[in-house]
Design an enzyme around this catalytic site. Structure first.
Site, PDB file in Angstrom:
ATOM      1  N   CYS A  29       0.824  -1.215   0.000  1.00 51.96           N
ATOM      2  CA  CYS A  29       0.000   0.000   0.000  1.00 51.96           C
ATOM      3  C   CYS A  29       0.856   1.263   0.000  1.00 51.96           C
ATOM      4  O   CYS A  29       0.477   2.282  -0.583  1.00 51.96           O
ATOM      5  CB  CYS A  29      -0.916   0.016   1.215  1.00 51.96           C
ATOM      6  SG  CYS A  29      -1.835  -1.509   1.501  1.00 51.96           S
ATOM      7  N   ASP A  61      -3.135  -3.374   7.875  1.00 52.37           N
ATOM      8  CA  ASP A  61      -4.257  -4.212   8.316  1.00 52.37           C
ATOM      9  C   ASP A  61      -4.188  -5.588   7.661  1.00 52.37           C
ATOM     10  O   ASP A  61      -4.395  -6.611   8.313  1.00 52.37           O
ATOM     11  CB  ASP A  61      -5.588  -3.554   7.938  1.00 52.37           C
ATOM     12  CG  ASP A  61      -5.867  -2.302   8.742  1.00 52.37           C
ATOM     13  OD1 ASP A  61      -4.933  -1.506   8.925  1.00 52.37           O
ATOM     14  OD2 ASP A  61      -7.009  -2.121   9.180  1.00 52.37           O
ATOM     15  N   CYS A 102      -2.032   2.973   3.125  1.00 56.23           N
ATOM     16  CA  CYS A 102      -2.873   1.962   3.766  1.00 56.23           C
ATOM     17  C   CYS A 102      -3.899   2.611   4.690  1.00 56.23           C
ATOM     18  O   CYS A 102      -3.862   3.808   4.963  1.00 56.23           O
ATOM     19  CB  CYS A 102      -2.019   0.944   4.504  1.00 56.23           C
ATOM     20  SG  CYS A 102      -0.989   1.632   5.807  1.00 56.23           S
ATOM     21  N   ASP A 103      -4.786   1.789   5.212  1.00 60.28           N
ATOM     22  CA  ASP A 103      -6.043   2.235   5.814  1.00 60.28           C
ATOM     23  C   ASP A 103      -5.925   3.393   6.802  1.00 60.28           C
ATOM     24  O   ASP A 103      -6.608   4.403   6.676  1.00 60.28           O
ATOM     25  CB  ASP A 103      -6.703   1.059   6.545  1.00 60.28           C
ATOM     26  CG  ASP A 103      -7.172  -0.028   5.602  1.00 60.28           C
ATOM     27  OD1 ASP A 103      -6.932   0.099   4.391  1.00 60.28           O
ATOM     28  OD2 ASP A 103      -7.773  -1.005   6.078  1.00 60.28           O
ATOM     29  N   LYS A 104      -5.093   3.258   7.835  1.00 59.23           N
ATOM     30  CA  LYS A 104      -5.095   4.250   8.912  1.00 59.23           C
ATOM     31  C   LYS A 104      -4.287   5.485   8.564  1.00 59.23           C
ATOM     32  O   LYS A 104      -4.400   6.516   9.245  1.00 59.23           O
ATOM     33  CB  LYS A 104      -4.562   3.632  10.213  1.00 59.23           C
ATOM     34  CG  LYS A 104      -5.320   2.398  10.649  1.00 59.23           C
ATOM     35  CD  LYS A 104      -6.824   2.628  10.671  1.00 59.23           C
ATOM     36  CE  LYS A 104      -7.582   1.352  10.928  1.00 59.23           C
ATOM     37  NZ  LYS A 104      -7.492   0.364   9.824  1.00 59.23           N
ATOM     38  N   CYS A 174      -5.183  -2.194  -1.136  1.00 57.30           N
ATOM     39  CA  CYS A 174      -6.089  -3.291  -1.509  1.00 57.30           C
ATOM     40  C   CYS A 174      -7.171  -2.804  -2.476  1.00 57.30           C
ATOM     41  O   CYS A 174      -7.783  -1.759  -2.278  1.00 57.30           O
ATOM     42  CB  CYS A 174      -6.724  -3.876  -0.260  1.00 57.30           C
ATOM     43  SG  CYS A 174      -5.515  -4.576   0.873  1.00 57.30           S
ATOM     44  N   GLU A 423      -9.945  -5.840  13.428  1.00 53.47           N
ATOM     45  CA  GLU A 423     -10.880  -6.254  12.370  1.00 53.47           C
ATOM     46  C   GLU A 423     -10.987  -7.770  12.363  1.00 53.47           C
ATOM     47  O   GLU A 423     -10.037  -8.472  12.706  1.00 53.47           O
ATOM     48  CB  GLU A 423     -10.394  -5.771  11.003  1.00 53.47           C
ATOM     49  CG  GLU A 423     -10.428  -4.278  10.861  1.00 53.47           C
ATOM     50  CD  GLU A 423      -9.926  -3.798   9.506  1.00 53.47           C
ATOM     51  OE1 GLU A 423     -10.103  -2.610   9.219  1.00 53.47           O
ATOM     52  OE2 GLU A 423      -9.361  -4.606   8.751  1.00 53.47           O
ATOM     53  N   SER A 449     -13.093  -5.511   8.387  1.00 58.18           N
ATOM     54  CA  SER A 449     -12.372  -5.035   7.218  1.00 58.18           C
ATOM     55  C   SER A 449     -13.364  -4.541   6.180  1.00 58.18           C
ATOM     56  O   SER A 449     -14.506  -5.004   6.118  1.00 58.18           O
ATOM     57  CB  SER A 449     -11.544  -6.175   6.627  1.00 58.18           C
ATOM     58  OG  SER A 449     -11.127  -5.868   5.314  1.00 58.18           O
TER      59      SER A 449
END
Length: 555
Positions: A29, A61, A102-104, A174, A423, A449
């Protein structure tokens, strides 16, 4: 000191612009963000600024999923926000470009920009391209579901191994409308990213040009003194919520938008999500429940096309964006690819209303979140199968101990109880892979997720570790999930069971996870760890804006 880093007198006469990077080698990511940072810096220099890059942490994640390491993911959002804020305040930068992956890293970056209130923007690194397995596009979601399929004898270990090797072909986040792409879309609609730049896939040659454009753009924001406080208004958050609904996005968007609003001093509550999502159609046919990936959405017309659909439906609020254009103006710039099937017309939505809902009831009086895109099962009653950790639940799934009709309850995985609110993709993916996705439900005080689908209820509040009702559920208790009625209830006398109850001992008694457990708020408030702009302004009675700049102006 700055000369010792290589800066010249000419460099120091120009505005110093922070390039807050989240590059790391540990996840695809963020793998390419060092290259993008160089391009952002080129743009800043070309527009008359002096870029200064620094880095911060990132926790993947997807890599930590299903392990103890996943407890660090949500915690990292706070560390990312804190570290960007500290580096910028500590060195008195004039403007900021945050680069996320990435996510955070996405909400963490925007939380920091809201706190700092300097001319700034965020560039998202873009989606990974889909992998190919047996002639079809695949993402990380397919791997997690294949684990369950393999345990059920529906897939060989050799095929699982081959799929695992092919699902992630290179750099980028992702590839479905999972949390990273959901949040990138939401930040476009929020106005803090130039619409269309973040959605360019990570390995697309045009991404470098997008990064240079962002470098030039931040200098224009600085020249015109455009700050997040002018952008992060209530209508912007309503637009962001509508974008999540229209694209079938992740439940994590609820948690993160609440946290960003908290930092920006904007009142936002769970009920606001329910109200907006209930009237917003699902228009984008995206994974995890749909057919297409984020690069497909980009080719179809991207966020601008989604915005145009929402504008046509009368669901788009007017709001400023970092591009200098309003979101409505961005919508008018949409170019729809001929014959595209990713974004449906208003006359033919996937669902007439969004795929998230806020439930309350005897099991979650402070609210919880359910995602129901991709299936029509809006009500389920079944016996509770209770587990005090994700690992215990996963073992039961692996051993085929979960049966059709069950309601899997995973507790003590909330913000405090985890700590870190893991998650549950390992569990939900395995259930779907075993063919139980349409016949069981899952309820947890943890998270899901963005790749999760099925009747899954998360963010149950108050959480078990705080003495919430979920702590007193027992095996066999009938639990009812009723999406249309917005209810989550259990048929049991929980109050009688609460007598003498004590919270389980903390899983960590020192270090960052212990500190987080003591500071973090309820999931229904965004799981934040500091008072936020509104509370601080009320306490100090200071006007909005950066205190350093106010002091300089006074001098």
């Amino acid at each position: 000191m700055l000369r010792a880093t290589g800066l010249t007198s000419a460099d120091l006469e120009r505005p110093l612009v922070a390039v807050a990077n989240t590059w790391t080698e540990v996840t695809p990511c963020n793998l390419h963000l060092r290259f993008l940072a160089d391009k952002v810096k080129e743009g800043i220099r070309a527009a008359g600024g002096t870029p200064v890059e620094f880095n911060t942490v990132a926790v993947s994640d997807g890599i930590s999923m299903g392990t103890e390491g996943m407890k660090c993911s949500l915690v990292s959002r706070e560390i990312i926000a804190d570290s960007i804020e500290l580096a910028v305040r500590g060195h008195l930068f004039d403007a900021v470009v945050a680069i996320s992956g990435c996510d955070k890293t996405i909400p963490g970056a925007i939380m920091a920009l809201a706190r700092l209130d300097l001319p700034s923007l965020m560039l998202y690194g873009g989606s990974i391209l889909p992998g190919r397995f047996h002639g079809r596009d695949v993402t990380i979601q397919d791997v997690f579901e294949a684990v369950g399929a393999c345990s059920a004898g529906k897939m060989t270990e050799q095929d699982l191994c081959e799929l695992e090797q092919e699902a992630c072909p290179g750099a980028g986040a992702c590839g479905g409308q999972f949390t990273a792409n959901t949040m990138s879309t939401a930040i476009d609609f929020l106005g803090m990213s130039p619409v269309g730049e973040g959605e360019i896939p990570a390995t697309d040659p045009e991404k470098a040009n997008a990064a240079m454009r962002c470098g030039r753009l931040v200098m224009r924001l600085l020249a015109e003194d455009v700050r997040p406080s002018q952008i992060l208004k209530r209508p912007a958050f309503e637009n962001a919520i509508a974008s999540v609904a229209a694209t079938g996005g992740s439940t994590n968007a609820v948690l993160h938008l609440l946290a960003i609003a908290h930092e920006a001093g904007v009142r936002l509550a769970l009920e606001d999500f329910d109200e907006i999502i209930a009237k917003t159609p699902v228009l984008a046919d995206l994974k995890p429940a749909g057919k297409f990936t984020a690069p497909d959405l980009h080719r179809a017309g991207g966020a601008r096309l989604v915005a145009r659909r929402l504008l046509e439906a009368g669901l788009l609020r007017e709001g400023l964006t970092v591009s200098g254009r309003t979101l409505t103006e961005e919508a008018h710039l949409a170019r729809e690819a001929s014959g595209q099937e990713v974004v449906r017309p208003l006359s033919r939505p996937l669902r007439p209303n969004g795929g998230l809902a806020i439930l309350r009831g005897s099991l979650s009086p402070s609210g919880c979140v359910v995602k129901f895109v991709g299936h029509e099962r809006l009500k389920h009653t079944g016996p509770a199968r209770v587990f005090d950790s994700e690992e215990a639940a996963f073992r039961a799934v692996e051993q085929r101990e979960i049966h059709p009709g069950d309601v899997v309850v995973i507790r003590y995985e909330g913000p405090k109880g985890g700590p870190g609110m893991r998650e549950m993709l390992a569990v939900t993916g395995a259930l779907v892979g075993q063919g139980l996705g349409d016949s069981v439900a899952l309820v947890t005080d943890g998270r899901f997720s963005g790749a999760t689908h099925g009747l899954m209820v998360g963010h149950v509040a108050p959480e078990g570790a705080a003495g919430g009702p979920i702590a007193f559920v027992q095996n066999g208790d009938p639990i009812t999930i009723d999406v249309e009625a917005r209810r989550l209830d259990v048929a049991a006398n929980l109050e009688a069971r609460s007598a003498g109850w004590q919270s389980p001992p903390p899983r960590y008694t020192s270090g960052v996870l212990s500190k987080y457990r003591q500071l973090v708020s309820c999931a229904s408030k965004g799981a934040v760890t500091c008072p936020g702009q509104a509370a601080l302004r009320a306490e100090t009675k200071e006007p909005a804006g950066d205190p350093v700049r106010r002091a300089q102006a006074a001098i």
